[in-house]
Scaffold this active site. Structure first.
Site, short mmCIF file in Angstrom:
data_model
loop_
_atom_site.label_atom_id
_atom_site.label_comp_id
_atom_site.label_asym_id
_atom_site.label_seq_id
_atom_site.Cartn_x
_atom_site.Cartn_y
_atom_site.Cartn_z
N HIS B 319 0.72 -1.31 -0.20
CA HIS B 319 -0.04 0.02 0.00
C HIS B 319 0.89 1.04 0.06
CE1 HIS B 319 -3.56 -2.51 0.74
NE2 HIS B 319 -4.22 -1.57 0.25
N GLY B 320 2.20 1.27 0.35
CA GLY B 320 2.82 2.40 0.38
C GLY B 320 4.23 2.12 0.85
#
Lengths: 61, 391
Positions: B319-320
């Site tokens: 996600h990041g």
């Protein structure tokens, strides 16, 4: 009786996620007139709220 | 942007949907490929990645050519997986990882990539590349033609942010694509509903979520802090499910049904159910390509917990590029492990309505608390919880 599951089904139908309304829903929901009015309402809402210019969270993250 | 721009509808979706109606199957594939190329270049130049990002269109060409080497049990499948992971690491994590390594020295990063950029949809298309390589290795995905594979990886409604597709599911749908009146009606309704979710609900929440910063958190009372975090929970759901609605609706205009991504996740009574209904295509990808290869649930209990933690850690990191995302993933990994332990201990009997309502509320609260790690960096999230719990 219009149960909670049928209400969920109805919302799914209004969101385009299911192709037919729940069995106990008014027959009007299946008509082209209703669909046209529903689209018009959504277009009005989109027009009112658009322009806030925020990007989608899941793009380029 | 992209799905909430006129350019998307006027230049890409509507013309392609109309052409799709009249073209033969082979022509349809090339319509999709050409439209997706234009889509990728246009939105790279006007939004994400710039000119360098647009050049990354070459990645799709390379992948499609390389994929012709994939055979069941072939080493090339593993090379394919490796190069996809490498693409993800280089573009998404290079500065984060090298920064992490050199932070233990003098803090200066000699390997810093100054003009780093993200190719449009890199997190999603690499996962489809990996899926195809692994499933070709396992012998469960058909080879298809080069054009069919290109149309799969460059299917522009889902190219940027999913839903993440499977080739073996997609190919029959593409071959039999037929957009009748029902398909158009559902597609248009779905797109409009998605735009209402985005503009009418998600964007309105920004008025609250904008305060999730250290300065404002320092001034706010506990109920206000909870309200801001709740607003983020609402925002991310309506933002991403709205996005998915537009993607799914767009595909329906072409006569193709792509996987669903959300099914009322906040109404689920445990975290396991939540993940079966939140970002469904990612959850299934992680189950099939991370959790099960690790041993899944067919190992000793302690290893199951470890598998859950690793899988959700991968989810978080995907996600990041930030420690906060890793912590967010672990937060969910811990919740899944606790739920699994609880289920083993208590069994899976029927529970009363009030118990289910309590379980749903508890799941909702813990999922929402977890969003703190998703939307704030680790130190700000720590400060948030300190203000919430201590002072």
């Amino acid at each position: 009786m219009f149960t909670l599951m049928q209400f969920k089904w109805l919302l799914d139908y209004l969101g385009g996620a299911t192709e037919a309304p729940p069995p106990l829903a008014p027959r009007l929901l299946n008509s082209g007139i209703f669909l046209g009015m529903w689209w018009a309402l959504m277009i009005v809402l989109i027009t009112i709220f658009s322009g806030q210019t925020s990007k989608f969270i899941y793009i380029d993250f | 942007m992209i799905f909430n721009t006129f350019a998307y509808f006027l230049f890409f979706l509507i013309p392609v949907a109309i052409l799709f109606q009249v073209a033969s199957y082979r022509t349809r594939l090339w319509i999709l490929i050409l439209a997706a190329s234009g889509f990728f270049v246009y939105f790279s130049l006007t939004g994400i990645g710039g000119a360098a990002g647009a050049v990354c269109l070459g990645l799709f060409v390379w992948e499609s050519l390389f994929s012709r080497l994939y055979r069941p049990k072939s080493i090339f499948c593993w090379i394919g997986v490796l190069q996809s992971v490498l693409i993800l690491i280089v573009f998404k994590y290079w500065n984060y990882l090298t920064g992490l390594i050199f932070s233990f020295r003098d803090g200066k990063n000699p390997l810093l990539w100054h003009n780093a950029f993200l190719p449009l949809g890199v997190s999603f298309f690499t996962f489809e590349f990996i899926h195809y390589a692994v499933d070709r290795y396992r012998g469960v995905a058909p080879e298809g033609t080069l054009e069919e594979y290109l149309a799969f990886i460059m299917f522009f409604p889902t190219m940027v942010a999913g839903p993440i597709k499977r080739y073996q599911d997609f190919l029959p749908k593409l071959r039999g694509a037929r957009a009748d009146a029902t398909s158009w009606s559902c597609g248009i309704t779905r797109i409009l509903a998605g735009l209402v979710k985005k503009f009418g609900i998600a964007d309105l929440m920004t008025a609250f979520t904008v305060h999730l910063n250290r300065a404002d958190i320092g001034q706010a009372s506990r109920p206000i802090l909870l309200l801001w975090l709740l607003a983020y929970g609402i925002k991310i759901y309506f933002d991403f499910s709205g996005y998915s609605d537009i993607a799914i609706g767009s595909a329906r205009l072409l006569g193709v049904k792509v996987p669903e991504n959300f099914n009322w996740p906040y109404l689920r009574s445990n975290i396991s159910e939540f993940w079966r209904n939140w970002h469904i295509s990612l959850s299934r990808w992680l189950t099939d390509y991370v959790f099960i290869p690790l041993g899944g649930s067919r190992v000793r209990p302690l290893l199951i917990y470890s598998n859950l933690l690793v899988t959700m850690f991968v989810s978080g990191v995907w996600h990041g590029a930030g420690t906060n995302f890793a912590v967010w993933g672990l937060w969910h990994g811990i919740m899944l492990s606790v739920h699994r332990f609880w289920r083993t201990y208590r069994g899976t009997g029927r529970s009363s309505t009030s118990a289910r309502m309590l379980a749903t509320a508890t799941t909702f609260i813990f999922v929402n608390l977890g969003w703190a790690f998703f939307c704030m960096d680790l130190s700000t999230a720590g400060f948030f919880f300190k203000r919430l719990l201590v002072a």
